[in-house]
Design a protein around this motif. Structure first.
Motif, PDB file in Angstrom:
ATOM      1  N   ALA A 110       0.585  -1.153   0.024  1.00 20.98           N
ATOM      2  CA  ALA A 110      -0.060  -0.194   0.018  1.00 20.98           C
ATOM      3  C   ALA A 110       1.059   1.254  -0.022  1.00 20.98           C
ATOM      4  CB  ALA A 110      -0.927  -0.065   1.298  1.00 20.98           C
ATOM      5  N   ARG A 111       1.974   0.928   0.692  1.00 12.96           N
ATOM      6  CA  ARG A 111       3.052   2.293   0.580  1.00 12.96           C
ATOM      7  C   ARG A 111       3.411   2.850  -0.598  1.00 12.96           C
ATOM      8  NH1 ARG A 111       7.869   3.754   4.643  1.00 12.96           N
ATOM      9  NH2 ARG A 111       7.421   1.715   5.547  1.00 12.96           N
ATOM     10  N   VAL A 112       4.009   1.583  -1.361  1.00 11.55           N
ATOM     11  CA  VAL A 112       4.244   1.938  -2.701  1.00 11.55           C
ATOM     12  C   VAL A 112       3.052   2.641  -3.658  1.00 11.55           C
ATOM     13  CG1 VAL A 112       5.301   0.592  -4.971  1.00 11.55           C
ATOM     14  CG2 VAL A 112       6.020   0.161  -2.812  1.00 11.55           C
ATOM     15  N   SER A 113       2.204   1.828  -3.608  1.00 10.89           N
ATOM     16  CA  SER A 113       0.917   2.315  -4.320  1.00 10.89           C
ATOM     17  C   SER A 113       0.616   3.802  -4.080  1.00 10.89           C
ATOM     18  CB  SER A 113      -0.279   1.497  -4.019  1.00 10.89           C
ATOM     19  OG  SER A 113      -1.296   1.934  -4.707  1.00 10.89           O
ATOM     20  N   PHE A 114       0.671   4.228  -2.657  1.00 12.23           N
ATOM     21  CA  PHE A 114       0.384   5.528  -2.364  1.00 12.23           C
ATOM     22  C   PHE A 114       1.432   6.714  -2.863  1.00 12.23           C
ATOM     23  CE2 PHE A 114       1.348   8.881   1.163  1.00 12.23           C
ATOM     24  CZ  PHE A 114       0.177   9.348   1.017  1.00 12.23           C
ATOM     25  N   VAL A 115       2.518   5.973  -2.481  1.00 10.51           N
ATOM     26  CA  VAL A 115       3.613   6.871  -2.901  1.00 10.51           C
ATOM     27  C   VAL A 115       3.928   7.071  -4.437  1.00 10.51           C
ATOM     28  CG1 VAL A 115       6.281   7.403  -3.041  1.00 10.51           C
ATOM     29  CG2 VAL A 115       5.187   6.701  -0.828  1.00 10.51           C
ATOM     30  N   LEU A 127      11.844   5.543  -4.495  1.00 12.84           N
ATOM     31  CA  LEU A 127      12.898   4.639  -3.945  1.00 12.84           C
ATOM     32  C   LEU A 127      12.965   3.959  -2.578  1.00 12.84           C
ATOM     33  CD1 LEU A 127      15.944   6.184  -5.804  1.00 12.84           C
ATOM     34  CD2 LEU A 127      14.647   4.066  -6.393  1.00 12.84           C
ATOM     35  N   ARG A 128      12.515   4.935  -1.546  1.00 11.63           N
ATOM     36  CA  ARG A 128      12.562   4.432  -0.244  1.00 11.63           C
ATOM     37  C   ARG A 128      11.409   3.351  -0.056  1.00 11.63           C
ATOM     38  NH1 ARG A 128      14.748   9.720   0.817  1.00 11.63           N
ATOM     39  NH2 ARG A 128      12.641  10.771   1.121  1.00 11.63           N
ATOM     40  N   ALA A 129      10.183   3.716  -0.631  1.00 13.12           N
ATOM     41  CA  ALA A 129       9.089   2.868  -0.561  1.00 13.12           C
ATOM     42  C   ALA A 129       9.610   1.563  -1.223  1.00 13.12           C
ATOM     43  CB  ALA A 129       7.917   3.409  -1.207  1.00 13.12           C
ATOM     44  N   ILE A 131      12.246   0.073  -1.872  1.00 11.65           N
ATOM     45  CA  ILE A 131      13.182  -0.500  -1.018  1.00 11.65           C
ATOM     46  C   ILE A 131      12.461  -1.390   0.373  1.00 11.65           C
ATOM     47  CG2 ILE A 131      14.920  -0.302   0.864  1.00 11.65           C
ATOM     48  CD1 ILE A 131      16.177   1.954  -1.074  1.00 11.65           C
ATOM     49  N   HIS A 132      11.374  -0.524   1.007  1.00 13.84           N
ATOM     50  CA  HIS A 132      10.914  -1.370   2.121  1.00 13.84           C
ATOM     51  C   HIS A 132      10.107  -2.465   1.644  1.00 13.84           C
ATOM     52  CE1 HIS A 132      11.367   1.375   5.322  1.00 13.84           C
ATOM     53  NE2 HIS A 132      11.381   2.367   4.621  1.00 13.84           N
ATOM     54  N   ARG A 133       9.532  -2.350   0.153  1.00 14.96           N
ATOM     55  CA  ARG A 133       8.362  -3.461  -0.287  1.00 14.96           C
ATOM     56  C   ARG A 133       9.502  -4.572  -0.608  1.00 14.96           C
ATOM     57  NH1 ARG A 133       4.352  -6.212  -0.032  1.00 14.96           N
ATOM     58  NH2 ARG A 133       3.855  -7.275  -2.131  1.00 14.96           N
ATOM     59  N   VAL A 134      10.608  -4.394  -1.384  1.00 14.27           N
ATOM     60  CA  VAL A 134      11.302  -5.385  -1.762  1.00 14.27           C
ATOM     61  C   VAL A 134      11.873  -6.259  -0.649  1.00 14.27           C
ATOM     62  CG1 VAL A 134      13.730  -4.573  -1.832  1.00 14.27           C
ATOM     63  CG2 VAL A 134      12.952  -6.278  -3.583  1.00 14.27           C
ATOM     64  N   ARG A 135      12.051  -5.729   0.376  1.00 13.81           N
ATOM     65  CA  ARG A 135      12.549  -6.243   1.810  1.00 13.81           C
ATOM     66  C   ARG A 135      11.404  -7.326   2.430  1.00 13.81           C
ATOM     67  NH1 ARG A 135      15.277  -2.207   5.329  1.00 13.81           N
ATOM     68  NH2 ARG A 135      16.032  -3.922   6.503  1.00 13.81           N
ATOM     69  N   VAL A 136      10.065  -7.043   2.147  1.00 15.37           N
ATOM     70  CA  VAL A 136       9.080  -7.955   2.759  1.00 15.37           C
ATOM     71  C   VAL A 136       8.971  -9.033   1.940  1.00 15.37           C
ATOM     72  CG1 VAL A 136       8.625  -6.476   4.456  1.00 15.37           C
ATOM     73  CG2 VAL A 136       7.316  -6.506   2.094  1.00 15.37           C
ATOM     74  N   LEU A 137       9.207  -9.160   0.585  1.00 22.18           N
ATOM     75  CA  LEU A 137       8.892 -10.074  -0.416  1.00 22.18           C
ATOM     76  C   LEU A 137       9.478 -11.652  -0.006  1.00 22.18           C
ATOM     77  CD1 LEU A 137       9.066  -8.151  -3.848  1.00 22.18           C
ATOM     78  CD2 LEU A 137       7.178  -8.861  -2.458  1.00 22.18           C
ATOM     79  N   ASP A 138       8.663 -12.730  -0.455  1.00 20.17           N
ATOM     80  CA  ASP A 138       9.008 -13.886  -0.099  1.00 20.17           C
ATOM     81  C   ASP A 138       9.734 -14.243  -1.327  1.00 20.17           C
ATOM     82  OD1 ASP A 138       9.375 -16.699   0.727  1.00 20.17           O
ATOM     83  OD2 ASP A 138       7.237 -17.052   0.765  1.00 20.17           O
ATOM     84  N   VAL A 139      10.939 -14.646  -1.467  1.00 18.88           N
ATOM     85  CA  VAL A 139      11.580 -15.123  -2.822  1.00 18.88           C
ATOM     86  C   VAL A 139      11.293 -16.473  -3.164  1.00 18.88           C
ATOM     87  CG1 VAL A 139      13.319 -13.335  -2.381  1.00 18.88           C
ATOM     88  CG2 VAL A 139      13.674 -15.761  -1.696  1.00 18.88           C
TER      89      VAL A 139
END
Length: 196
Positions: A110-115, A127-129, A131-139
């Motif tokens: 939701a943060r990425v979409s909002f930003v 970029l900050r949003a 970065i936060h998103r990619v860090r929570v992804l399940d590879v």
């Protein structure tokens, strides 16, 4: 404030989540209510009250849609005051601890979409949003891995665009630092996937 919370988040952000996935974050919430809209039980989309922070007892429960709406309102205000969107997408306002697990996963989306929707001109914020998103992804998840590939491509494209724009006036330390962080996060993502 309650009337502002009744405005629902766009349905495409709110994918139907199996109730088993939410079991870790929704306790027996029969006596609980959303601390934002004060509603009990599921929201208009059928999503349950959630809590995955350090709140205890009946406090801290909220609808995902309400948390997102609150974070967006807070983000706009924070951006006007400080040029950043604050921490409402990642931190519970009650216990001041970061959200965890699947709640964090959905809030980062939701943060990425909002930003991207509200601040498309602010490359550093995007970029900050990301970065936060990619860090929570399940590879291990194919859809998350594909999303991570797209995010990594998008981040490198933004960095390249920023370099072209700033080549006339100089690539400042702030931008160089962001480039280093982006490359580090991309490297971590691909290291987790086992690809080069």
């Amino acid at each position: 404030f309650k009337s502002m919370m009744m405005h629902q988040v766009k349905p495409k952000l709110m994918m139907k989540i199996p109730s088993a996935e939410w079991s870790e974050i929704r306790a027996s919430s029969s006596s609980s209510c959303c601390w934002l809209c004060l509603g009990e039980g599921p929201d208009a989309l059928g999503m349950p009250l959630v809590r995955n922070c350090s709140c205890r007892g009946s406090s801290g429960f909220a609808h995902l849609s309400c948390i997102i709406r609150y974070a967006e309102i807070d983000g706009r205000t924070s951006y006007q005051n400080s040029g950043n969107i604050g921490t409402a997408f990642q931190e519970c306002r009650n216990c001041k601890r970061d959200y965890q697990n699947c709640l964090r996963y959905h809030l980062e989306r939701a943060r990425v979409s909002f930003v991207e929707r509200e601040f498309s001109h602010d490359h550093m914020l995007i970029l900050r949003a990301l970065i936060h998103r990619v860090r929570v992804l399940d590879v291990e998840n194919d859809a998350d891995r594909a999303e991570g590939d797209q995010i990594c491509f998008k981040m490198t494209s933004i960095i390249d665009e920023m370099k072209r724009y700033h080549s006339q006036c100089g690539w400042s330390g702030e931008f160089m630092k962001m480039e280093a962080v982006v490359l580090y996060v991309i490297g971590l993502f691909y290291m987790k996937t086992g690809t080069e």
